[in-house]
Design a protein around this motif. Sequence first.
Motif, mmCIF file in Angstrom:
data_model
loop_
_atom_site.group_PDB
_atom_site.id
_atom_site.type_symbol
_atom_site.label_atom_id
_atom_site.label_comp_id
_atom_site.label_asym_id
_atom_site.label_seq_id
_atom_site.Cartn_x
_atom_site.Cartn_y
_atom_site.Cartn_z
ATOM 1 N N THR A 35 0.829 -1.212 0.000
ATOM 2 C CA THR A 35 0.000 0.000 0.000
ATOM 3 C C THR A 35 0.861 1.259 0.000
ATOM 4 O O THR A 35 2.034 1.234 0.397
ATOM 5 N N ARG A 88 0.381 3.666 1.975
ATOM 6 C CA ARG A 88 0.673 3.950 3.384
ATOM 7 C C ARG A 88 1.981 3.272 3.795
ATOM 8 O O ARG A 88 2.831 3.878 4.440
ATOM 9 N N ARG A 89 2.170 2.019 3.412
ATOM 10 C CA ARG A 89 3.403 1.308 3.775
ATOM 11 C C ARG A 89 4.617 1.963 3.131
ATOM 12 O O ARG A 89 5.676 2.077 3.754
ATOM 13 N N ALA A 147 4.947 5.140 2.418
ATOM 14 C CA ALA A 147 5.208 6.364 3.178
ATOM 15 C C ALA A 147 5.859 6.041 4.520
ATOM 16 O O ALA A 147 6.787 6.738 4.959
ATOM 17 N N GLN A 148 5.413 4.969 5.179
ATOM 18 C CA GLN A 148 6.011 4.572 6.446
ATOM 19 C C GLN A 148 7.477 4.183 6.260
ATOM 20 O O GLN A 148 8.333 4.568 7.064
ATOM 21 N N ASP A 207 8.038 10.378 -2.698
ATOM 22 C CA ASP A 207 7.081 11.090 -1.864
ATOM 23 C C ASP A 207 6.201 11.991 -2.735
ATOM 24 O O ASP A 207 5.014 12.174 -2.472
ATOM 25 N N ILE A 244 3.383 9.931 -4.280
ATOM 26 C CA ILE A 244 2.324 9.716 -3.294
ATOM 27 C C ILE A 244 1.455 10.963 -3.168
ATOM 28 O O ILE A 244 0.229 10.890 -3.183
ATOM 29 N N SER A 302 -1.699 10.290 -5.683
ATOM 30 C CA SER A 302 -2.600 9.580 -4.777
ATOM 31 C C SER A 302 -3.342 10.530 -3.843
ATOM 32 O O SER A 302 -4.556 10.673 -3.939
ATOM 33 N N THR A 303 -2.624 11.198 -2.969
ATOM 34 C CA THR A 303 -3.258 12.055 -1.975
ATOM 35 C C THR A 303 -4.072 13.177 -2.610
ATOM 36 O O THR A 303 -5.228 13.411 -2.222
ATOM 37 N N PRO A 315 -4.843 5.831 1.326
ATOM 38 C CA PRO A 315 -3.503 5.242 1.399
ATOM 39 C C PRO A 315 -3.503 3.786 1.858
ATOM 40 O O PRO A 315 -2.588 3.044 1.560
ATOM 41 N N GLU A 316 -4.557 3.368 2.564
ATOM 42 C CA GLU A 316 -4.635 1.989 3.051
ATOM 43 C C GLU A 316 -5.000 1.006 1.943
ATOM 44 O O GLU A 316 -4.756 -0.189 2.080
#
Length: 147
Positions: free
Chosen positions: A20, A22-23, A25-26, A50, A53, A57-58, A64-65
Amino acid sequence: MQTVSEVMTRDVKNISPEETVRRAAQMMDELNVGSLPVCDGPKLVGMITDRDITIRSTAKGQAPETTRVGDVMSPQVRTCYESQSVDEVLREMGDSQIRRVPVVDQASHSLVGIVSLGDFAVRHAGTTDEALEEISAPSEGSRAKLN
């Protein structure tokens, strides 16, 4: 002649296109990086930044999940080989205005490392001034300056 193998970073963390956003970004946060190579097994299939994303996406309101890395990554990636000369790769980075390049195996196209402008600045005997100037120059797609 110094080669990429002498200055590159090995053992680079990567992410699967099925993970994902989210992952991704983490991982960027944990590793303190702004991009990750995307690999399907050992084979490089893209890069996610980044900025990917944020913009792909954002800004579009994607969750993000549930949004997959493969949906927002950049699939066309400039790569280089360990055997290439540092000067040649620096020129290509300047021409393309990129700050980091995945290093792949010539035969299998599997990821073996990454080389960045910082790697060249720290480990290269020559100069990175010209490449830095070209990389930092505004691209044609840059937004107009506000008056």
